[in-house]
Design a protein around this motif. Structure first.
Motif, short mmCIF file in Angstrom:
data_model
loop_
_atom_site.label_atom_id
_atom_site.label_comp_id
_atom_site.label_asym_id
_atom_site.label_seq_id
_atom_site.Cartn_x
_atom_site.Cartn_y
_atom_site.Cartn_z
N GLU A 133 4.20 0.10 -0.06
CA GLU A 133 4.52 -0.92 -1.06
C GLU A 133 3.90 -2.27 -0.67
OE1 GLU A 133 8.74 -0.81 -1.17
OE2 GLU A 133 8.82 0.93 -2.54
N LYS A 136 0.36 -2.28 -1.62
CA LYS A 136 0.17 -2.57 -3.05
C LYS A 136 0.28 -4.06 -3.32
CE LYS A 136 1.79 1.81 -4.99
NZ LYS A 136 2.81 2.45 -5.86
N GLN A 251 -4.19 3.60 0.80
CA GLN A 251 -2.96 3.47 0.01
C GLN A 251 -2.55 4.82 -0.56
OE1 GLN A 251 -2.93 0.24 -2.89
NE2 GLN A 251 -2.02 1.63 -4.37
#
Length: 415
Positions: A133, A136, A251
């Motif tokens: 996260e 991101k 990712q």
């Protein structure tokens, strides 16, 4: 005569118990009434030696050691320990594959240490999710665009293309672009972005900037910061281009590691709870099906844990081939699975699951019975606030009712 026989038998018993190499008993030296006792001691000698060999193999961690015959009562506890060690080895392999739901409850202080380890690994899994996260968030964060534009234009390792707002001419570009995309291709992409923005109110500003991402040929990803600026007296779009292929791949790997069950390839417990909670929040009516494999311990104990892994994958593949793409299927424990059937009536769901049971059990190449038990819980459309753990609990109880029926049927078939 009695003293001589007793002395021979006692010396043989002492040798069985204490000598590393047992001195054999000469049955011919015994008088007739004592020969039967001597034969009994020879049987004990064999049993004790078998127990010693078996215990030595287990103490050295040789779990492939031959299991003594059933009539050797001295080895019963060792056999239980052998079975426990085999199961514990399988559990450790499952943990190594990422199944952190494994727990041990039969080995005292070791159980506490093992369970602490799996809990810490679970926390690491959650930490990886948080890291994904953060990746991101980091990907979406940009520095002040005005400052970035000025700095990147001056830096040789950033790719810059400036295109006039009127006439769409290339006013500036790096002399030698190092990115894996042709100037013509990036020019066309930038023009498409400009056309999207030309009609907006932001295009009237001299300082408006935005960031966008694109995937081009050969699976390369780029993050492009586009800003409106004055270039040598005329209004233009400045495009600062940065390749982020490696970042996207990293990712993606993190997300897969967090949400995927490594043995079956379907979603794991974390994936299921997040997806099911999301569906519940929408108020959608669904059927939750809780499944528990039958006979897994039997397969592991009698055919090995590699075969047990195949048994789990066979179940996962069977279910995956017989549910829809819109349904949610995940492994939430060692032999526990959950399915969310969407846009489905409860009777239709029950027929579907019974059909899957038949398909699963029909496999003939592997020589043992295959089966699973399931329980259904209907969540009506427009429901109020529900907790996924409570719903699973209801379905779990329904599953156990069916498992008891399976157990009774199996016992009846054996009588």
């Amino acid at each position: 005569m009695e003293d001589k026989n007793c002395e021979l038998l006692f010396e043989y018993l002492r040798s069985i118990l204490y000598d590393s190499t047992v001195k054999p008993l000469d049955l011919g030296a015994l008088d007739e009434p004592y020969k039967k006792l001597g034969m009994g001691l020879e049987f004990l000698d064999h049993a004790v030696q078998e127990m010693k060999d078996y215990s030595e193999a287990l103490s050295r961690g040789k779990l492939s050691a031959k299991v003594p015959d059933r009539d050797n009562f001295l080895c019963e506890n060792l056999k239980n320990m052998h079975s426990n060690l085999n199961h514990l080895t399988w559990q450790a392999k499952q943990v190594a594959k990422g199944d952190y739901s494994q727990t041990v409850s039969f080995l005292g202080e070791f159980s506490e240490a093992f369970n602490t380890m799996t809990r810490q690994l679970k926390e690491r899994e959650e930490s990886l999710k948080r890291e994904a996260e953060r990746e991101k968030t980091h990907a979406n964060m940009m520095e002040s665009y005005n400052q970035l534009l000025m700095e990147l234009i001056a830096r040789s390792d950033e790719e810059v293309m400036v295109i006039s707002m009127i006439g769409q001419k290339v006013l500036y570009s790096n002399e030698n672009m190092s990115i894996q995309i042709s100037p013509e291709e990036i020019y066309q992409l930038c023009l498409q972005q400009q056309e999207k923005q030309d009609g907006s109110m932001f295009a009237k500003s001299d300082t408006y900037e935005w960031t966008w991402e694109t995937e081009v040929s050969q699976h390369h990803y780029y993050r492009i910061t586009t800003g409106i600026m004055l270039w040598q007296g005329q209004k233009a779009y400045a495009h600062i281009i940065r390749e982020v292929t490696e970042e996207k791949q990293r990712q993606s790997r993190l997300e897969i590691e967090v949400y995927k069950d490594p043995l079956t390839g379907i979603g794991n417990r974390l994936f299921f709870f997040e997806k099911a909670t999301e569906i519940l929040k929408s108020g959608e009516g669904v059927i939750l099906c809780y499944c528990d494999l039958d006979h897994l311990k039997y397969v592991n104990d009698n055919y090995g844990h590699g075969e047990g892994d195949w048994y789990i994958r066979h179940f996962s593949d069977t279910v995956s081939c017989n549910i829809r793409q819109e349904d949610v299927f995940a492994r939430i424990g060692g032999d526990e699975f959950c399915i969310v059937l969407r846009h489905c009536q409860v009777e239709t769901a029950r027929r579907k699951m019974r059909r899957i049971q038949k398909i699963f059990a029909s496999e003939k190449e592997h020589p043992y019975k295959k089966g699973f038990s399931f329980g259904l819980e209907e969540i009506p459309e427009g429901h109020g606030n529900l907790i996924i753990e409570d719903i699973i609990g209801h379905a779990d109880r329904a599953m156990y009712r069916q498992k008891r029926e399976h157990t009774r049927a199996q016992k009846n078939s054996l009588t």
